[in-house]
Design a protein around this motif. Structure first.
Motif, PDB file in Angstrom:
ATOM      1  N   VAL A 153      -4.733  14.701   2.543  1.00 34.69           N
ATOM      2  CA  VAL A 153      -4.329  14.427   1.176  1.00 34.69           C
ATOM      3  C   VAL A 153      -5.273  13.400   0.573  1.00 34.69           C
ATOM      4  CG1 VAL A 153      -1.915  14.962   1.689  1.00 34.69           C
ATOM      5  CG2 VAL A 153      -2.722  12.591   1.861  1.00 34.69           C
ATOM      6  N   ALA A 154      -5.320  13.361  -0.738  1.00 35.73           N
ATOM      7  CA  ALA A 154      -6.301  12.515  -1.428  1.00 35.73           C
ATOM      8  C   ALA A 154      -5.609  11.401  -2.191  1.00 35.73           C
ATOM      9  CB  ALA A 154      -7.129  13.362  -2.383  1.00 35.73           C
ATOM     10  N   ARG A 158       0.851  -1.185   0.000  1.00 31.14           N
ATOM     11  CA  ARG A 158       0.000   0.000   0.000  1.00 31.14           C
ATOM     12  C   ARG A 158       0.892   1.242   0.000  1.00 31.14           C
ATOM     13  NH1 ARG A 158      -2.794  -3.691  -0.737  1.00 31.14           N
ATOM     14  NH2 ARG A 158      -4.720  -4.328   0.301  1.00 31.14           N
ATOM     15  N   VAL A 159       0.466   2.272  -0.695  1.00 26.94           N
ATOM     16  CA  VAL A 159       1.122   3.577  -0.627  1.00 26.94           C
ATOM     17  C   VAL A 159       0.531   4.318   0.555  1.00 26.94           C
ATOM     18  CG1 VAL A 159       1.563   5.758  -1.802  1.00 26.94           C
ATOM     19  CG2 VAL A 159       1.467   3.637  -3.128  1.00 26.94           C
ATOM     20  N   LEU A 170      -4.312   5.868   3.001  1.00 25.49           N
ATOM     21  CA  LEU A 170      -3.933   7.193   3.506  1.00 25.49           C
ATOM     22  C   LEU A 170      -4.625   7.560   4.812  1.00 25.49           C
ATOM     23  CD1 LEU A 170      -3.982   9.122   0.099  1.00 25.49           C
ATOM     24  CD2 LEU A 170      -1.990   8.160   1.287  1.00 25.49           C
ATOM     25  N   GLU A 171      -5.438   6.664   5.348  1.00 24.90           N
ATOM     26  CA  GLU A 171      -6.146   6.982   6.586  1.00 24.90           C
ATOM     27  C   GLU A 171      -5.186   7.298   7.738  1.00 24.90           C
ATOM     28  OE1 GLU A 171      -6.670   4.355   4.714  1.00 24.90           O
ATOM     29  OE2 GLU A 171      -8.722   4.547   3.943  1.00 24.90           O
ATOM     30  N   PRO A 172      -4.118   6.505   7.942  1.00 23.30           N
ATOM     31  CA  PRO A 172      -3.205   6.849   9.049  1.00 23.30           C
ATOM     32  C   PRO A 172      -2.564   8.223   8.866  1.00 23.30           C
ATOM     33  CG  PRO A 172      -2.856   4.580   8.355  1.00 23.30           C
ATOM     34  CD  PRO A 172      -3.755   5.205   7.332  1.00 23.30           C
ATOM     35  N   LEU A 173      -2.131   8.524   7.655  1.00 26.40           N
ATOM     36  CA  LEU A 173      -1.518   9.827   7.386  1.00 26.40           C
ATOM     37  C   LEU A 173      -2.517  10.947   7.605  1.00 26.40           C
ATOM     38  CD1 LEU A 173       0.775  11.642   6.287  1.00 26.40           C
ATOM     39  CD2 LEU A 173      -0.107  11.167   3.985  1.00 26.40           C
ATOM     40  N   ASN A 174      -3.716  10.788   7.074  1.00 26.72           N
ATOM     41  CA  ASN A 174      -4.711  11.848   7.207  1.00 26.72           C
ATOM     42  C   ASN A 174      -5.147  12.035   8.657  1.00 26.72           C
ATOM     43  OD1 ASN A 174      -4.892  12.880   4.584  1.00 26.72           O
ATOM     44  ND2 ASN A 174      -6.240  11.208   3.933  1.00 26.72           N
ATOM     45  N   GLY A 175      -5.145  10.956   9.424  1.00 21.01           N
ATOM     46  CA  GLY A 175      -5.452  11.087  10.838  1.00 21.01           C
ATOM     47  C   GLY A 175      -4.432  11.950  11.554  1.00 21.01           C
ATOM     48  N   PRO A 214      -0.265  -1.631  12.931  1.00 22.73           N
ATOM     49  CA  PRO A 214      -0.655  -0.286  12.474  1.00 22.73           C
ATOM     50  C   PRO A 214      -0.046   0.823  13.315  1.00 22.73           C
ATOM     51  CG  PRO A 214      -2.486  -1.383  13.583  1.00 22.73           C
ATOM     52  CD  PRO A 214      -1.425  -2.425  13.386  1.00 22.73           C
ATOM     53  N   GLU A 215       0.225   0.556  14.605  1.00 21.45           N
ATOM     54  CA  GLU A 215       0.813   1.590  15.452  1.00 21.45           C
ATOM     55  C   GLU A 215       2.222   1.943  14.986  1.00 21.45           C
ATOM     56  OE1 GLU A 215       1.870   2.530  20.153  1.00 21.45           O
ATOM     57  OE2 GLU A 215       0.864   0.656  19.589  1.00 21.45           O
ATOM     58  N   ALA A 216       3.000   0.919  14.588  1.00 22.65           N
ATOM     59  CA  ALA A 216       4.352   1.192  14.092  1.00 22.65           C
ATOM     60  C   ALA A 216       4.290   1.988  12.800  1.00 22.65           C
ATOM     61  CB  ALA A 216       5.111  -0.123  13.881  1.00 22.65           C
ATOM     62  N   VAL A 217       3.333   1.658  11.936  1.00 25.50           N
ATOM     63  CA  VAL A 217       3.175   2.401  10.687  1.00 25.50           C
ATOM     64  C   VAL A 217       2.808   3.847  10.984  1.00 25.50           C
ATOM     65  CG1 VAL A 217       1.816   2.614   8.581  1.00 25.50           C
ATOM     66  CG2 VAL A 217       2.588   0.350   9.341  1.00 25.50           C
ATOM     67  N   GLU A 218       1.898   4.058  11.922  1.00 29.58           N
ATOM     68  CA  GLU A 218       1.510   5.420  12.279  1.00 29.58           C
ATOM     69  C   GLU A 218       2.693   6.206  12.824  1.00 29.58           C
ATOM     70  OE1 GLU A 218      -1.161   7.200  15.801  1.00 29.58           O
ATOM     71  OE2 GLU A 218      -2.332   6.118  14.282  1.00 29.58           O
ATOM     72  N   ASN A 219       3.507   5.557  13.650  1.00 25.34           N
ATOM     73  CA  ASN A 219       4.666   6.250  14.209  1.00 25.34           C
ATOM     74  C   ASN A 219       5.726   6.527  13.143  1.00 25.34           C
ATOM     75  OD1 ASN A 219       3.670   6.476  16.821  1.00 25.34           O
ATOM     76  ND2 ASN A 219       4.450   4.467  17.435  1.00 25.34           N
ATOM     77  N   LEU A 220       5.875   5.609  12.198  1.00 21.58           N
ATOM     78  CA  LEU A 220       6.769   5.877  11.070  1.00 21.58           C
ATOM     79  C   LEU A 220       6.293   7.118  10.320  1.00 21.58           C
ATOM     80  CD1 LEU A 220       9.097   4.987   9.140  1.00 21.58           C
ATOM     81  CD2 LEU A 220       7.365   3.663   7.884  1.00 21.58           C
ATOM     82  N   LEU A 221       5.004   7.235  10.128  1.00 24.29           N
ATOM     83  CA  LEU A 221       4.444   8.397   9.445  1.00 24.29           C
ATOM     84  C   LEU A 221       4.656   9.676  10.261  1.00 24.29           C
ATOM     85  CD1 LEU A 221       1.178   6.819   8.013  1.00 24.29           C
ATOM     86  CD2 LEU A 221       3.056   7.796   6.673  1.00 24.29           C
TER      87      LEU A 221
END
Length: 352
Positions: free
Chosen positions: A348-349, A114-115, A333-338, A246-253
């Protein structure tokens, strides 16, 4: 077998081998080659278009953002290698160009990746030797790209198609397209073996600043519908890792957003960090003037500029290097947009 089929089949074979070897597991699970539970293995290239990775790793921003999750890293020199490493569970996330991500998505039927954010826009174009003063002078010349089917190779072939020129994957046609490594491109240009190259930064700046090339086509001019912006590098993640941690991905973001902000707010400090990290990776110090020039020619943004990804896929299909592919679902993009919403920033879209 067509070149398109052979390129994609090779990727599929590697993917199948990688998935078989890891049981489709995330990096490090049950003997996989990645870091294992409690780690995140991040891939990136020793390249200025991957500056958010260079800076974020160098200054510890990613490591700090991940907290108790250990950051491990792996570098690559080509997009297909990074995608294959993701398939094989050797990395959990990687910075990568658009075309390899599209190919990986297609080969896995949308299952593998996923991007999750943008990273870099712009910073590519066609540079040529003095004496080539216009696009009309290009028939009969030899132009290099970094790799058959890579982002710049597709851009050049699409541009040739738009001019009405016949080109092929064997180097024939009205313009001879010669894929070769970036270092080889610079040597070949200096020796007069090629007339130009469609390349990304910092190789574009190196050819101009060090080899006397002239910019003939700035790719920003070819994307009017997105205001000249087009994805050069974005951040992708293993679909399984996104689901399992998902928490690690969110923190990476979080670290990624912070790093992109730092680059844009303090470009000189970011350039110094990038130079330091590149020196540690390659053993040689990049020319600060070339790095500065490259930074001026790119835009660092977490916006993935989704319409340009769709456009790139359509261009690759049109030039015969990709079978038709549905990109619906490639963005997560939900984690990024959050995180952006938490800071009161515009979301972002993706596509659609």
């Amino acid at each position: 077998m067509s070149m398109r089929t052979s390129v994609l089949s090779a990727a599929a074979v590697v993917m199948a081998l990688g998935l078989a070897a890891t049981g489709c597991g995330r990096a490090g699970d049950d003997g996989g080659e990645g870091g294992g539970p409690g780690t995140l293995t991040l891939g990136y290239f020793p390249n200025i278009t991957h500056a958010p990775a260079l800076v974020g790793v160098e200054d510890g921003t990613f490591a700090d953002a991940l907290g108790d999750v250990e950051l491990q890293t792996q570098t690559f020199n080509a997009g297909p290698d990074a995608v294959n490493a993701l398939f094989a569970g050797e990395v959990d996330a990687t910075f990568i160009g658009p075309n390899p991500a599209i190919s990986g998505w297609a080969q896995s039927d949308g299952a593998a990746l996923r991007v999750i954010a943008g990273s870099t826009s712009r910073g590519a174009g066609l540079v040529v030797r003095p004496g080539i003063d216009s696009v009309e002078d290009l028939p009969g010349t030899t132009i290099s790209t970094p790799q058959l089917g890579n982002t710049q190779d597709v851009a050049l072939r699409w541009f040739a198609r738009e001019q009405g020129w016949d080109v092929d994957t064997e180097g024939g046609g009205e313009v001879s397209i010669l894929p070769q490594g970036n270092a080889e491109i610079i040597d070949a240009f200096v020796l007069g073996e090629i007339d130009g190259a469609w390349v990304p930064e910092p190789h574009l700046s190196r050819l101009v600043d060090e080899a006397g090339a002239e910019l003939l086509v700035d790719e920003t001019d070819l994307w009017p519908d997105t205001g000249g912006e087009f994805v050069t590098t974005h951040l992708i993640v293993s679909a399984e890792f996104l689901e399992s941690d998902p928490e690690a991905v969110e923190n990476l973001l979080r670290g990624h957003i912070e790093t992109v902000d730092r680059i844009n707010e303090n470009p000189e400090d970011a350039q110094a960090a990038a130079i330091s990290h590149l020196e540690s990776l390659t053993g040689g110090e990049p020319d600060p003037e070339v790095v500065a020039s490259a930074f001026e020619n790119v835009t660092f943004t977490v916006d993935p500029i989704a319409p340009s990804l769709q456009g790139g896929a359509e261009h690759a299909e049109a030039v015969g290097l990709l079978d038709p592919v549905d990109l619906d679902g490639i963005y997560a993009l939900e984690p990024l947009n959050g995180l952006l919403a938490e800071e009161g920033r515009d979301e972002v879209a993706g596509l659609g």
